[in-house]
Design a protein around this motif. Structure first.
Motif, PDB file in Angstrom:
ATOM      1  N   ARG A 118      10.690  12.262   9.438  1.00 49.98           N
ATOM      2  CA  ARG A 118      11.436  11.646  10.534  1.00 49.98           C
ATOM      3  C   ARG A 118      10.954  10.209  10.729  1.00 49.98           C
ATOM      4  O   ARG A 118       9.863   9.831  10.293  1.00 49.98           O
ATOM      5  N   LEU A 119      11.757   9.424  11.409  1.00 49.48           N
ATOM      6  CA  LEU A 119      11.387   8.040  11.693  1.00 49.48           C
ATOM      7  C   LEU A 119      10.070   7.972  12.452  1.00 49.48           C
ATOM      8  O   LEU A 119       9.239   7.084  12.207  1.00 49.48           O
ATOM      9  N   ARG A 120       9.851   8.913  13.355  1.00 53.94           N
ATOM     10  CA  ARG A 120       8.621   8.912  14.150  1.00 53.94           C
ATOM     11  C   ARG A 120       7.373   9.146  13.305  1.00 53.94           C
ATOM     12  O   ARG A 120       6.250   8.865  13.735  1.00 53.94           O
ATOM     13  N   ASP A 121       7.557   9.684  12.100  1.00 51.21           N
ATOM     14  CA  ASP A 121       6.424  10.009  11.234  1.00 51.21           C
ATOM     15  C   ASP A 121       5.936   8.830  10.410  1.00 51.21           C
ATOM     16  O   ASP A 121       4.952   8.963   9.663  1.00 51.21           O
ATOM     17  N   ALA A 122       6.582   7.683  10.491  1.00 52.98           N
ATOM     18  CA  ALA A 122       6.235   6.535   9.649  1.00 52.98           C
ATOM     19  C   ALA A 122       4.757   6.200   9.769  1.00 52.98           C
ATOM     20  O   ALA A 122       4.163   6.279  10.849  1.00 52.98           O
ATOM     21  N   THR A 123       4.168   5.808   8.656  1.00 58.31           N
ATOM     22  CA  THR A 123       2.724   5.568   8.602  1.00 58.31           C
ATOM     23  C   THR A 123       2.303   4.270   9.274  1.00 58.31           C
ATOM     24  O   THR A 123       1.116   4.057   9.512  1.00 58.31           O
ATOM     25  N   THR A 124       3.241   3.391   9.558  1.00 58.59           N
ATOM     26  CA  THR A 124       2.978   2.181  10.339  1.00 58.59           C
ATOM     27  C   THR A 124       4.231   1.887  11.150  1.00 58.59           C
ATOM     28  O   THR A 124       5.258   2.553  10.990  1.00 58.59           O
ATOM     29  N   ASN A 125       4.165   0.924  12.044  1.00 57.20           N
ATOM     30  CA  ASN A 125       5.360   0.550  12.802  1.00 57.20           C
ATOM     31  C   ASN A 125       6.450   0.124  11.839  1.00 57.20           C
ATOM     32  O   ASN A 125       6.233  -0.721  10.962  1.00 57.20           O
ATOM     33  N   LEU A 126       7.625   0.690  12.007  1.00 65.02           N
ATOM     34  CA  LEU A 126       8.723   0.488  11.064  1.00 65.02           C
ATOM     35  C   LEU A 126       9.990   0.122  11.829  1.00 65.02           C
ATOM     36  O   LEU A 126      10.336   0.781  12.815  1.00 65.02           O
ATOM     37  N   MET A 127      10.670  -0.938  11.381  1.00 61.68           N
ATOM     38  CA  MET A 127      11.938  -1.325  11.980  1.00 61.68           C
ATOM     39  C   MET A 127      12.962  -1.560  10.878  1.00 61.68           C
ATOM     40  O   MET A 127      12.696  -2.297   9.924  1.00 61.68           O
ATOM     41  N   ILE A 128      14.129  -0.931  11.010  1.00 65.33           N
ATOM     42  CA  ILE A 128      15.175  -1.029   9.995  1.00 65.33           C
ATOM     43  C   ILE A 128      16.503  -1.317  10.685  1.00 65.33           C
ATOM     44  O   ILE A 128      16.855  -0.684  11.687  1.00 65.33           O
ATOM     45  N   CYS A 129      17.250  -2.279  10.141  1.00 60.88           N
ATOM     46  CA  CYS A 129      18.481  -2.761  10.774  1.00 60.88           C
ATOM     47  C   CYS A 129      19.728  -2.112  10.178  1.00 60.88           C
ATOM     48  O   CYS A 129      19.762  -1.750   9.003  1.00 60.88           O
ATOM     49  N   SER A 130      20.758  -2.015  10.999  1.00 59.53           N
ATOM     50  CA  SER A 130      22.078  -1.587  10.559  1.00 59.53           C
ATOM     51  C   SER A 130      23.096  -2.169  11.537  1.00 59.53           C
ATOM     52  O   SER A 130      22.732  -2.945  12.423  1.00 59.53           O
ATOM     53  N   TYR A 131      24.367  -1.805  11.351  1.00 61.72           N
ATOM     54  CA  TYR A 131      25.414  -2.309  12.237  1.00 61.72           C
ATOM     55  C   TYR A 131      26.464  -1.223  12.425  1.00 61.72           C
ATOM     56  O   TYR A 131      26.932  -0.619  11.460  1.00 61.72           O
ATOM     57  N   ASP A 132      26.818  -0.978  13.685  1.00 61.98           N
ATOM     58  CA  ASP A 132      27.791   0.056  14.030  1.00 61.98           C
ATOM     59  C   ASP A 132      29.169  -0.583  14.146  1.00 61.98           C
ATOM     60  O   ASP A 132      29.445  -1.335  15.095  1.00 61.98           O
ATOM     61  N   VAL A 133      30.056  -0.287  13.188  1.00 60.32           N
ATOM     62  CA  VAL A 133      31.379  -0.917  13.191  1.00 60.32           C
ATOM     63  C   VAL A 133      32.305  -0.329  14.255  1.00 60.32           C
ATOM     64  O   VAL A 133      33.303  -0.958  14.618  1.00 60.32           O
ATOM     65  N   GLU A 134      31.984   0.871  14.761  1.00 63.27           N
ATOM     66  CA  GLU A 134      32.808   1.452  15.819  1.00 63.27           C
ATOM     67  C   GLU A 134      32.518   0.790  17.157  1.00 63.27           C
ATOM     68  O   GLU A 134      33.435   0.448  17.911  1.00 63.27           O
ATOM     69  N   ARG A 135      31.248   0.594  17.455  1.00 64.55           N
ATOM     70  CA  ARG A 135      30.862  -0.026  18.720  1.00 64.55           C
ATOM     71  C   ARG A 135      30.760  -1.546  18.608  1.00 64.55           C
ATOM     72  O   ARG A 135      30.602  -2.229  19.615  1.00 64.55           O
ATOM     73  N   ARG A 136      30.811  -2.050  17.391  1.00 63.47           N
ATOM     74  CA  ARG A 136      30.658  -3.481  17.114  1.00 63.47           C
ATOM     75  C   ARG A 136      29.335  -3.997  17.688  1.00 63.47           C
ATOM     76  O   ARG A 136      29.283  -5.028  18.365  1.00 63.47           O
ATOM     77  N   THR A 137      28.263  -3.280  17.376  1.00 66.14           N
ATOM     78  CA  THR A 137      26.950  -3.667  17.884  1.00 66.14           C
ATOM     79  C   THR A 137      25.892  -3.549  16.795  1.00 66.14           C
ATOM     80  O   THR A 137      25.952  -2.639  15.957  1.00 66.14           O
ATOM     81  N   PRO A 138      24.907  -4.462  16.808  1.00 65.23           N
ATOM     82  CA  PRO A 138      23.760  -4.309  15.905  1.00 65.23           C
ATOM     83  C   PRO A 138      22.977  -3.056  16.259  1.00 65.23           C
ATOM     84  O   PRO A 138      22.924  -2.631  17.425  1.00 65.23           O
ATOM     85  N   PHE A 141      16.759   0.630  14.255  1.00 67.55           N
ATOM     86  CA  PHE A 141      15.925   1.817  14.304  1.00 67.55           C
ATOM     87  C   PHE A 141      14.465   1.368  14.308  1.00 67.55           C
ATOM     88  O   PHE A 141      14.083   0.495  13.520  1.00 67.55           O
ATOM     89  N   ASN A 142      13.639   1.951  15.168  1.00 66.47           N
ATOM     90  CA  ASN A 142      12.211   1.644  15.085  1.00 66.47           C
ATOM     91  C   ASN A 142      11.379   2.874  15.398  1.00 66.47           C
ATOM     92  O   ASN A 142      11.799   3.743  16.170  1.00 66.47           O
ATOM     93  N   SER A 143      10.220   2.921  14.783  1.00 72.33           N
ATOM     94  CA  SER A 143       9.393   4.125  14.856  1.00 72.33           C
ATOM     95  C   SER A 143       8.694   4.277  16.193  1.00 72.33           C
ATOM     96  O   SER A 143       8.415   5.407  16.616  1.00 72.33           O
ATOM     97  N   TRP A 144       8.385   3.178  16.897  1.00 70.65           N
ATOM     98  CA  TRP A 144       7.667   3.312  18.159  1.00 70.65           C
ATOM     99  C   TRP A 144       8.557   3.903  19.245  1.00 70.65           C
ATOM    100  O   TRP A 144       8.094   4.728  20.034  1.00 70.65           O
ATOM    101  N   ARG A 148       8.279   7.710  21.134  1.00 79.37           N
ATOM    102  CA  ARG A 148       8.329   7.812  22.592  1.00 79.37           C
ATOM    103  C   ARG A 148       9.456   8.701  23.095  1.00 79.37           C
ATOM    104  O   ARG A 148       9.316   9.400  24.106  1.00 79.37           O
ATOM    105  N   ASP A 149      10.600   8.659  22.376  1.00 81.18           N
ATOM    106  CA  ASP A 149      11.814   9.313  22.875  1.00 81.18           C
ATOM    107  C   ASP A 149      12.562   9.925  21.689  1.00 81.18           C
ATOM    108  O   ASP A 149      12.984   9.198  20.783  1.00 81.18           O
ATOM    109  N   SER A 150      12.768  11.224  21.718  1.00 82.98           N
ATOM    110  CA  SER A 150      13.444  11.907  20.609  1.00 82.98           C
ATOM    111  C   SER A 150      14.878  11.425  20.437  1.00 82.98           C
ATOM    112  O   SER A 150      15.465  11.576  19.361  1.00 82.98           O
ATOM    113  N   GLY A 151      15.472  10.834  21.485  1.00 78.57           N
ATOM    114  CA  GLY A 151      16.819  10.303  21.382  1.00 78.57           C
ATOM    115  C   GLY A 151      16.919   9.098  20.454  1.00 78.57           C
ATOM    116  O   GLY A 151      18.024   8.686  20.085  1.00 78.57           O
ATOM    117  N   HIS A 152      15.781   8.542  20.081  1.00 76.07           N
ATOM    118  CA  HIS A 152      15.745   7.408  19.150  1.00 76.07           C
ATOM    119  C   HIS A 152      15.308   7.836  17.751  1.00 76.07           C
ATOM    120  O   HIS A 152      15.277   7.000  16.842  1.00 76.07           O
TER     121      HIS A 152
END
Length: 337
Positions: A118-138, A141-144, A148-152
């Motif tokens: 899972r993202l929360r399991d990353a061995t260091t702080n991890l941030m990965i970008c994407s873009y949602d074409v439905e919501r038109r928003t950047p 994803f980040n591990s911290w 903190r919150d399973s919703g992320h």
């Protein structure tokens, strides 16, 4: 003064081989896995794939994959991922009516490398970008936040799949963005930040505001094919479509580099090289092109050898001491994971 060390890896499809080779050399020089050299790894598109794979945990708090093994992903699996049969070419009208490639092999490769992590399991702080074409928003994803919150939190292979869903190449990834309650359609992280170094610098400064930021930013080859007026002045929408994607990514990457040079000066280490002897295509996984990409990476290493040696020394954990509070926080994160 203590520092927060940030690694940022550009997108570029199969050209993700280049930063993988540079990181393999940095691991060789330092004797340490990448996740122990950096406090935060940020990636977009192919760079997000590399970042995710390098943060997969292995045995005894180690990394499952070395940078050299992640580089092998491009060399071993690239031809399978970017395999286009004549039948598919005809059905997709050579990529004009549907994505050029099936994502079946891509999904298989990603699950092989990321497993059930899972993202929360990353061995260091991890941030990965994407873009949602439905919501038109950047989307970031980040591990911290995932810790903190399973919703992320999301499966790491899904995060990697979302960031490399390049338009016209692969279908969008159907997944729920962090903090949302309904799925979106996520595409290539390069739309948000082809060069994620500026975002990485900001997040690093936010996570550790009392420390100065040092960036190691890895490019995937500088595009140098000129489009002359005599040629481009006659183009319409169809002819501009493919070059526009490349130029958008290249221009955004260059401007980020200029901004960070002004902000950080000598603490911004950008490793980039003009592509020579290989194609600029993101999907050319031919043996000849892969060999040429590796030669470009090895030339970059040769040209910047002294700087890499110094970086390998400076990035070692013992040369960047942390406070006891930081140590307690790290131990607590590992215990909760």
């Amino acid at each position: 003064m203590e520092e927060v060390r940030v690694l940022a890896i550009d997108g570029g499809g199969i050209r993700g081989l280049l930063p993988g080779v540079v990181l393999a050399e940095l691991e060789r020089l330092s004797g340490q896995p990448t996740h122990q050299l950096f406090d935060l790894i940020a990636g977009s598109s192919a760079g997000g794939l590399v970042a995710a794979a390098l943060a997969v945990p292995g045995d005894q708090d180690g990394a499952r994959w070395t940078a050299n093994e992640v580089t092998g992903l491009f060399e071993r699996e690239g031809a399978r991922i970017f395999r286009r049969t004549l039948g598919r070419s005809i059905r997709t009208r050579f990529g004009f009516s549907r994505p050029r490639y099936s994502d079946e092999t891509l999904n298989e490769v990603l699950t092989d490398y990321c497993g059930s992590v899972r993202l929360r399991d990353a061995t260091t702080n991890l941030m990965i970008c994407s873009y949602d074409v439905e919501r038109r928003t950047p989307v970031r994803f980040n591990s911290w936040d995932a810790k903190r919150d399973s919703g992320h939190d999301r499966a790491l292979w899904q995060v990697a799949r979302a960031t490399i869903a390049a338009p016209t190449y692969f279908a969008p990834m159907r997944v729920t963005p962090p903090g949302k309650h309904a799925p979106g359609s996520l595409i290539d992280g390069g739309i948000v930040a082809h060069n994620p170094a500026l975002l990485g610098a900001i997040e690093g400064a936010t996570l550790r505001p009392q420390e100065q930021v040092t960036i190691v930013s890895l490019g995937t080859g500088e595009l140098n094919k000129r489009l002359r007026w005599e040629e481009a002045s006659t183009w319409g929408a169809v002819r501009w479509a493919r070059p526009m994607i490349d130029m958008f990514f290249d221009a955004s990457s260059s401007i980020v580099q200029e901004q960070l040079d002004r902000m950080l000066g000598e603490r911004n280490h950008r490793f980039q090289i003009p592509l020579t002897g290989c194609t600029e295509a993101m999907d050319d996984a031919s043996p000849r092109n892969l060999a040429a990409l590796r030669r470009n990476a090895e030339l970059l290493i040769e040209q910047r050898h002294d700087e890499l040696v110094q970086l390998a020394h400076d990035l070692l954990p013992e040369n960047n001491p942390v406070t006891e509070g930081d140590r307690r926080e790290t131990r607590e994160r590992r215990r909760q994971a």
